[in-house]
Design an enzyme around this catalytic site. Structure first.
Site, short mmCIF file in Angstrom:
data_model
loop_
_atom_site.label_atom_id
_atom_site.label_comp_id
_atom_site.label_asym_id
_atom_site.label_seq_id
_atom_site.Cartn_x
_atom_site.Cartn_y
_atom_site.Cartn_z
N ARG A 118 0.93 -1.23 -0.02
CA ARG A 118 -0.06 0.00 0.06
C ARG A 118 0.98 1.37 -0.04
NH1 ARG A 118 -2.77 -2.75 3.95
NH2 ARG A 118 -4.57 -3.92 3.08
N LYS A 140 2.38 11.28 -12.01
CA LYS A 140 1.57 10.48 -12.83
C LYS A 140 2.32 9.08 -13.08
CE LYS A 140 -1.72 13.02 -15.63
NZ LYS A 140 -2.17 13.47 -16.78
N GLU A 182 8.68 17.08 -26.53
CA GLU A 182 8.28 17.48 -25.52
C GLU A 182 8.61 18.84 -25.04
OE1 GLU A 182 5.45 15.76 -24.68
OE2 GLU A 182 5.52 13.72 -25.15
N LYS A 224 7.07 22.33 -16.39
CA LYS A 224 6.10 21.15 -16.18
C LYS A 224 5.96 21.17 -14.52
CE LYS A 224 4.56 16.54 -16.55
NZ LYS A 224 4.64 15.34 -16.95
N GLU A 234 -5.57 17.32 -12.53
CA GLU A 234 -5.69 17.89 -14.01
C GLU A 234 -7.14 18.48 -14.05
OE1 GLU A 234 -3.97 15.30 -17.04
OE2 GLU A 234 -5.28 16.03 -18.61
N ARG A 238 -3.43 21.72 -16.46
CA ARG A 238 -2.63 20.84 -16.64
C ARG A 238 -2.88 20.16 -18.03
NH1 ARG A 238 -0.35 15.97 -12.45
NH2 ARG A 238 0.95 14.74 -14.05
N ASN A 242 -1.36 18.45 -22.99
CA ASN A 242 -1.84 17.36 -24.17
C ASN A 242 -1.58 18.13 -25.32
OD1 ASN A 242 -2.37 15.57 -22.24
ND2 ASN A 242 -4.47 16.44 -21.75
N HIS A 245 -1.16 16.22 -28.29
CA HIS A 245 -1.26 14.63 -28.06
C HIS A 245 -2.69 14.12 -28.51
CE1 HIS A 245 2.02 15.35 -25.92
NE2 HIS A 245 1.93 14.12 -25.48
N HIS A 249 -2.02 10.68 -30.47
CA HIS A 249 -2.21 9.55 -29.88
C HIS A 249 -2.87 8.87 -31.18
CE1 HIS A 249 -1.81 10.64 -25.56
NE2 HIS A 249 -0.71 9.99 -26.19
N HIS A 259 6.74 8.10 -29.78
CA HIS A 259 5.67 8.92 -29.34
C HIS A 259 6.09 10.40 -29.80
CE1 HIS A 259 3.13 10.81 -26.43
NE2 HIS A 259 4.01 11.43 -26.02
N1 LIG Z 1 4.32 10.14 -16.19
C1 LIG Z 1 4.20 11.18 -17.20
O1 LIG Z 1 3.68 12.16 -16.65
C2 LIG Z 1 4.83 10.87 -18.43
C3 LIG Z 1 4.84 11.66 -19.30
C4 LIG Z 1 5.26 11.40 -20.76
C5 LIG Z 1 5.84 10.24 -20.86
N2 LIG Z 1 5.43 9.17 -20.08
C6 LIG Z 1 5.86 7.71 -20.47
O2 LIG Z 1 7.39 7.59 -20.78
C7 LIG Z 1 7.51 6.54 -21.55
C8 LIG Z 1 8.33 7.12 -22.63
O3 LIG Z 1 9.40 7.49 -22.14
P1 LIG Z 1 11.03 7.37 -22.78
O4 LIG Z 1 10.83 7.93 -24.12
O5 LIG Z 1 11.99 7.69 -21.85
O6 LIG Z 1 11.02 5.65 -23.38
P2 LIG Z 1 11.96 4.54 -22.53
O7 LIG Z 1 11.99 4.54 -20.92
O8 LIG Z 1 11.41 3.31 -23.23
O9 LIG Z 1 13.24 4.96 -22.80
C9 LIG Z 1 13.66 4.95 -24.55
C10 LIG Z 1 14.82 3.97 -24.66
O10 LIG Z 1 15.94 4.61 -24.33
C11 LIG Z 1 16.64 3.60 -23.38
N3 LIG Z 1 17.56 4.43 -22.59
C12 LIG Z 1 16.95 5.41 -21.68
N4 LIG Z 1 18.04 6.12 -20.96
C13 LIG Z 1 19.06 5.77 -21.48
C14 LIG Z 1 20.64 6.02 -21.46
N5 LIG Z 1 20.88 6.92 -20.40
N6 LIG Z 1 21.49 5.13 -22.11
C15 LIG Z 1 21.02 4.52 -23.01
N7 LIG Z 1 19.78 4.13 -23.19
C16 LIG Z 1 18.83 4.60 -22.68
C17 LIG Z 1 15.82 2.98 -22.78
O11 LIG Z 1 16.23 1.59 -22.57
C18 LIG Z 1 14.60 2.65 -23.94
O12 LIG Z 1 15.42 1.44 -24.99
C19 LIG Z 1 6.05 6.21 -22.11
O13 LIG Z 1 5.64 5.09 -21.41
C20 LIG Z 1 5.13 7.24 -21.58
O14 LIG Z 1 3.78 6.93 -21.11
C21 LIG Z 1 4.97 9.51 -18.87
ZN LIG Z 2 3.93 13.00 -24.45
#
Ligand SMILES: NC(=O)c1ccc[n+]([C@@H]2O[C@H](COP(=O)([O-])OP(=O)(O)OC[C@H]3O[C@@H](n4cnc5c(N)ncnc54)[C@H](O)[C@@H]3O)[C@@H](O)[C@H]2O)c1
Ligand SMILES: [Zn+2]
Length: 352
Positions: A118, A140, A182, A224, A234, A238, A242, A245, A249, A259
């Site tokens: 929890r 989030k 972004e 952010k 939101e 906030r 989007n 997006h 999406h 993305h």
């Molecule tokens: N919570 C939120 O507010 C929020 C906002 C935007 C996106 N997201 C989420 O974030 C995710 C996308 O994030 P992302 O683009 O970082 O994707 P990811 O975590 O898949 O990373 C992208 C790639 O880069 C690699 N990588 C990361 N750091 C590295 C480093 N320093 N050296 C070598 N390789 C590295 C990872 O292994 C992966 O293969 C999605 O799931 C999305 O939904 C969340």
């Molecule tokens: Zn995004």
């Protein structure tokens, strides 16, 4: 340099106050400082195979749980695996789970920490541009269920976020590009000065100048954090995050785009729509297209408009017969505009 003199950066802290927690952000920190920042808890590191492959030495002092990399593994099976590993290691409320990775790792870390016993303390060390500028901030978290993105999740702030920019040295170039979508989004909705800074420099400049990237990430984290502290759950502002997006999406899934690429095309469509809506006097779409292209992001796509429109009609931001779009008044100033499906259909082939 940009906003300050080019002094050597040293670690500095910002605190962001949310409804239930103060989050400490350690900017320009060294990962080795982690032990000192989490003194009274047992650290367990959660990371993915790519980050581990490049940075395993940095984790030597702690137990490490490793997961497969990529969005395809942001799911319940991975959560089950992590929970088993936590149980095996005797993790409890005195454990601090530290997620070191991109947005997939930071999203899963927050989710596991929210539900394990929890709730246990957790911290984030974002290692991709996208995670540093966006995903690690705001609380989030979540996982995907089949094709449904972020279907399960909570909003829970981490105890700390540590920024060590040296992780970026191993980030593949396509992930830099992805993250800049972004960053450009933040500039479009909130910060005209940031937009002109991005126009002045190039991706190569940010990849090769540690001071420049440090300032850029910190600026984006502040944008952010500012938006989400003002509207944690939101209800209003906030939603501006989007921008790009809604259409993004829709095409992300149809065309299996990264993305950032989908958001880039979605932002262009939203800019074109901003130019067409009466009452907005926006006329800077071409400047935004130019900036996106400069950062190697796609600005258009051959697509089936009917199919995209069908997906849009299912969008969860749709209400009655309209969709809430984030549109621009000017670069740096966005608003929420309800657009009827009829009006959207009228312009649709011209905006995308
Ligand atoms: N919570 C939120 O507010 C929020 C906002 C935007 C996106 N997201 C989420 O974030 C995710 C996308 O994030 P992302 O683009 O970082 O994707 P990811 O975590 O898949 O990373 C992208 C790639 O880069 C690699 N990588 C990361 N750091 C590295 C480093 N320093 N050296 C070598 N390789 C590295 C990872 O292994 C992966 O293969 C999605 O799931 C999305 O939904 C969340
Ligand atoms: Zn995004």
């Amino acid at each position: 340099m940009w906003l300050r003199l080019p002094v050597k950066y040293i670690m500095h802290t910002s605190e962001y106050t949310f409804s239930k927690k103060k989050v400490s952000c350690y900017y320009d920190a060294d990962f080795s400082l982690l032990a000192g920042l989490v003194q009274d808890k047992n650290i367990v590191i959660l990371t993915d195979e790519h980050v581990y492959e490049h940075h395993a030495k940095r984790f030597a002092a702690w137990p490490v749980i490793k997961i497969a990399a990529g969005e395809a593994h942001k799911n319940q099976a991975t959560v089950d695996h992590i929970v088993q590993e936590l149980i095996k290691r005797g993790a409890n409320k005195n454990t601090c789970l530290i997620g070191v990775g991109g947005g997939v790792v930071t999203d899963i870390t927050g989710y596991v920490a929210a539900v394990y016993m929890r709730g246990i303390p957790f911290g984030l060390v974002p290692t991709s541009i996208l995670a540093m500028a966006d995903a690690a901030i705001g609380g989030k978290n979540g996982i995907d269920v089949g094709l449904y993105k972020n279907m399960l999740g909570t909003i829970l702030q981490p105890d700390l976020i540590l920024y060590d920019y040296s992780f970026l040295q191993t980030l593949p170039v396509r992930e830099w590009v992805n993250g800049f979508a972004e960053i450009i989004k933040h500039a479009c909705i909130k910060d005209a000065l940031l937009f002109s800074v991005l126009e002045r420099y190039s991706l190569h400049d940010f990849q090769t100048d540690q001071t420049l990237i440090a300032e850029l990430i910190e600026k984006n984290a502040a944008i952010k954090s500012g938006v989400v502290t003002a509207d944690e759950f939101e209800k209003g502002d906030r939603k501006l995050l989007n921008f790009g997006h809604t259409i993004g999406h829709a095409i992300e899934n149809l065309h299996e785009l990264p993305h950032g690429h989908a958001v880039s095309i979605g932002m262009v469509a939203a800019c074109n729509l901003s130019e067409k809506i009466n009452g907005l006097h926006f006329n800077e779409a071409s400047r935004i297209v130019k900036l996106l292209a400069k950062y190697h992001l796609p600005v258009d796509i051959e697509t089936n408009h009917e199919k995209v429109f069908e997906v849009l009609k299912m969008d969860k931001k749709r209400r009655e017969d309209g969709i809430d779009f984030i549109l621009l008044d000017t670069i740096g100033k966005a608003g929420i505009v309800r657009i009827s499906l009829d009006e959207l259909e009228k312009h649709f082939k011209e905006i995308l």
